[in-house]
Design a protein around this motif. Structure first.
Motif, PDB file in Angstrom:
ATOM      1  N   PRO A 115      97.366  93.628 -26.961  1.00  0.00           N
ATOM      2  CA  PRO A 115      95.592  93.488 -26.041  1.00  0.00           C
ATOM      3  C   PRO A 115      95.556  94.178 -25.599  1.00  0.00           C
ATOM      4  O   PRO A 115      94.223  94.847 -25.241  1.00  0.00           O
ATOM      5  CB  PRO A 115      96.615  92.500 -25.000  1.00  0.00           C
ATOM      6  N   VAL A 116      96.149  95.509 -25.115  1.00  0.00           N
ATOM      7  CA  VAL A 116      95.751  96.951 -24.121  1.00  0.00           C
ATOM      8  C   VAL A 116      94.866  97.697 -25.202  1.00  0.00           C
ATOM      9  O   VAL A 116      93.969  98.206 -24.965  1.00  0.00           O
ATOM     10  CB  VAL A 116      97.305  98.120 -24.264  1.00  0.00           C
ATOM     11  N   LEU A 117      95.149  97.315 -26.620  1.00  0.00           N
ATOM     12  CA  LEU A 117      94.628  97.747 -27.708  1.00  0.00           C
ATOM     13  C   LEU A 117      92.661  97.837 -27.729  1.00  0.00           C
ATOM     14  O   LEU A 117      91.819  98.329 -27.868  1.00  0.00           O
ATOM     15  CB  LEU A 117      94.612  98.066 -29.156  1.00  0.00           C
ATOM     16  N   PHE A 118      93.301  95.912 -28.155  1.00  0.00           N
ATOM     17  CA  PHE A 118      92.061  95.238 -28.115  1.00  0.00           C
ATOM     18  C   PHE A 118      90.789  95.158 -26.463  1.00  0.00           C
ATOM     19  O   PHE A 118      89.560  95.384 -26.673  1.00  0.00           O
ATOM     20  CB  PHE A 118      91.726  94.035 -28.835  1.00  0.00           C
ATOM     21  N   GLU A 119      91.567  95.759 -25.406  1.00  0.00           N
ATOM     22  CA  GLU A 119      90.796  95.856 -24.654  1.00  0.00           C
ATOM     23  C   GLU A 119      90.133  96.794 -24.019  1.00  0.00           C
ATOM     24  O   GLU A 119      88.605  96.777 -23.410  1.00  0.00           O
ATOM     25  CB  GLU A 119      91.804  95.030 -23.486  1.00  0.00           C
ATOM     26  N   HIS A 120      91.117  97.955 -24.224  1.00  0.00           N
ATOM     27  CA  HIS A 120      90.221  99.818 -24.074  1.00  0.00           C
ATOM     28  C   HIS A 120      90.312  99.967 -25.468  1.00  0.00           C
ATOM     29  O   HIS A 120      89.140 100.949 -25.319  1.00  0.00           O
ATOM     30  CB  HIS A 120      91.292  99.821 -23.523  1.00  0.00           C
ATOM     31  N   SER A 121      90.135 100.188 -26.330  1.00  0.00           N
ATOM     32  CA  SER A 121      90.036 101.503 -27.293  1.00  0.00           C
ATOM     33  C   SER A 121      89.081 100.651 -28.362  1.00  0.00           C
ATOM     34  O   SER A 121      88.913 101.035 -28.827  1.00  0.00           O
ATOM     35  CB  SER A 121      91.398 102.250 -27.510  1.00  0.00           C
ATOM     36  N   LEU A 122      89.678  99.559 -28.350  1.00  0.00           N
ATOM     37  CA  LEU A 122      88.723  98.053 -29.927  1.00  0.00           C
ATOM     38  C   LEU A 122      87.975  97.729 -29.047  1.00  0.00           C
ATOM     39  O   LEU A 122      87.690  96.924 -30.320  1.00  0.00           O
ATOM     40  CB  LEU A 122      90.110  98.361 -30.993  1.00  0.00           C
ATOM     41  N   ARG A 123      87.310  97.605 -27.383  1.00  0.00           N
ATOM     42  CA  ARG A 123      86.534  96.410 -27.766  1.00  0.00           C
ATOM     43  C   ARG A 123      85.285  96.439 -28.433  1.00  0.00           C
ATOM     44  O   ARG A 123      84.686  98.201 -28.140  1.00  0.00           O
ATOM     45  CB  ARG A 123      87.002  96.456 -26.478  1.00  0.00           C
ATOM     46  N   ARG A 124      83.795  96.169 -27.880  1.00  0.00           N
ATOM     47  CA  ARG A 124      83.002  96.510 -28.473  1.00  0.00           C
ATOM     48  C   ARG A 124      82.345  97.492 -27.172  1.00  0.00           C
ATOM     49  O   ARG A 124      82.172  96.845 -26.135  1.00  0.00           O
ATOM     50  CB  ARG A 124      81.813  95.496 -28.849  1.00  0.00           C
ATOM     51  N   ALA A 125      81.280  98.328 -27.230  1.00  0.00           N
ATOM     52  CA  ALA A 125      80.318  98.220 -26.355  1.00  0.00           C
ATOM     53  C   ALA A 125      79.305  98.098 -25.595  1.00  0.00           C
ATOM     54  O   ALA A 125      79.095  96.898 -25.920  1.00  0.00           O
ATOM     55  CB  ALA A 125      79.915  99.839 -26.769  1.00  0.00           C
ATOM     56  N   ASN A 137      84.057 105.674 -19.703  1.00  0.00           N
ATOM     57  CA  ASN A 137      83.877 106.209 -21.272  1.00  0.00           C
ATOM     58  C   ASN A 137      84.266 105.518 -22.319  1.00  0.00           C
ATOM     59  O   ASN A 137      85.125 104.753 -22.100  1.00  0.00           O
ATOM     60  CB  ASN A 137      84.522 107.862 -21.872  1.00  0.00           C
ATOM     61  N   PRO A 138      82.913 104.916 -22.779  1.00  0.00           N
ATOM     62  CA  PRO A 138      82.962 104.504 -24.410  1.00  0.00           C
ATOM     63  C   PRO A 138      84.266 104.963 -25.364  1.00  0.00           C
ATOM     64  O   PRO A 138      84.493 106.703 -25.148  1.00  0.00           O
ATOM     65  CB  PRO A 138      82.156 104.706 -24.983  1.00  0.00           C
ATOM     66  N   ALA A 139      84.725 104.743 -26.227  1.00  0.00           N
ATOM     67  CA  ALA A 139      85.701 104.303 -27.090  1.00  0.00           C
ATOM     68  C   ALA A 139      85.194 105.988 -28.439  1.00  0.00           C
ATOM     69  O   ALA A 139      83.921 105.245 -28.851  1.00  0.00           O
ATOM     70  CB  ALA A 139      86.386 103.680 -27.817  1.00  0.00           C
ATOM     71  N   THR A 140      85.722 106.972 -28.076  1.00  0.00           N
ATOM     72  CA  THR A 140      85.231 107.614 -29.695  1.00  0.00           C
ATOM     73  C   THR A 140      85.799 107.812 -31.185  1.00  0.00           C
ATOM     74  O   THR A 140      86.835 106.271 -31.079  1.00  0.00           O
ATOM     75  CB  THR A 140      85.742 109.180 -29.395  1.00  0.00           C
ATOM     76  N   ASP A 141      85.539 107.991 -31.939  1.00  0.00           N
ATOM     77  CA  ASP A 141      85.734 107.446 -33.410  1.00  0.00           C
ATOM     78  C   ASP A 141      87.110 107.862 -33.534  1.00  0.00           C
ATOM     79  O   ASP A 141      88.398 106.994 -34.317  1.00  0.00           O
ATOM     80  CB  ASP A 141      85.063 108.584 -34.064  1.00  0.00           C
TER      81      ASP A 141
END
Length: 131
Positions: free
Chosen positions: A61-71, A93-97
């Motif tokens: 859930p943390v991965l999808f809520e913070h790093s893999l969420r849509r901008a 900050n948005p997630a970087t590549d």
């Protein structure tokens, strides 16, 4: 052994849920190290599976809520919001590549170690078929 695993997961998850990309990267690296150490022994894998039943230690859930969420396009912060004139919006900050790539590696490790993580990622429509 369980205490060490839980502590490393808590620290990694705290940083992975941060508002800034450099902190999330640090947390994802910490989570990846914890997954690598958990994969070394069968007892550690069993402990990781048990830890994923606890809400505060769940990685997916943390991965999808913070790093893999849509901008979000409406997340523009104005000067008035920063100075407190308007209702404050969380600075983020948005997630970087590189962050997304590292988050996908962590997700892959979680899914390989624990079937519940694979099921949770399927609920987020991340994994269509996983063996």
């Amino acid at each position: 052994m369980y205490r060490d695993l839980a502590q490393s997961l808590r620290c990694g998850l705290r940083d992975a849920a941060a508002g800034f990309s450099f902190l999330r990267l640090r947390g994802l690296r910490s989570l990846l190290r914890a997954l690598r150490s958990a994969a070394d022994a069968d007892a550690s894998v069993r402990l990781f599976r048990q830890s994923q039943a606890l809400r505060d230690l769940q990685v997916v859930p943390v991965l999808f809520e913070h790093s893999l969420r849509r901008a979000q396009d409406d997340a523009v912060v104005t000067v008035g919001q920063v100075l407190g004139i308007e209702p404050a919006v969380k600075l983020r900050n948005p997630a970087t590549d590189s962050e997304v790539a590292l988050a996908l590696r962590v997700l892959e490790g979680c899914c390989l170690l624990c079937q519940d993580c694979a099921a949770a990622s399927h609920r987020y429509n991340a994994v269509k078929l996983f063996f």
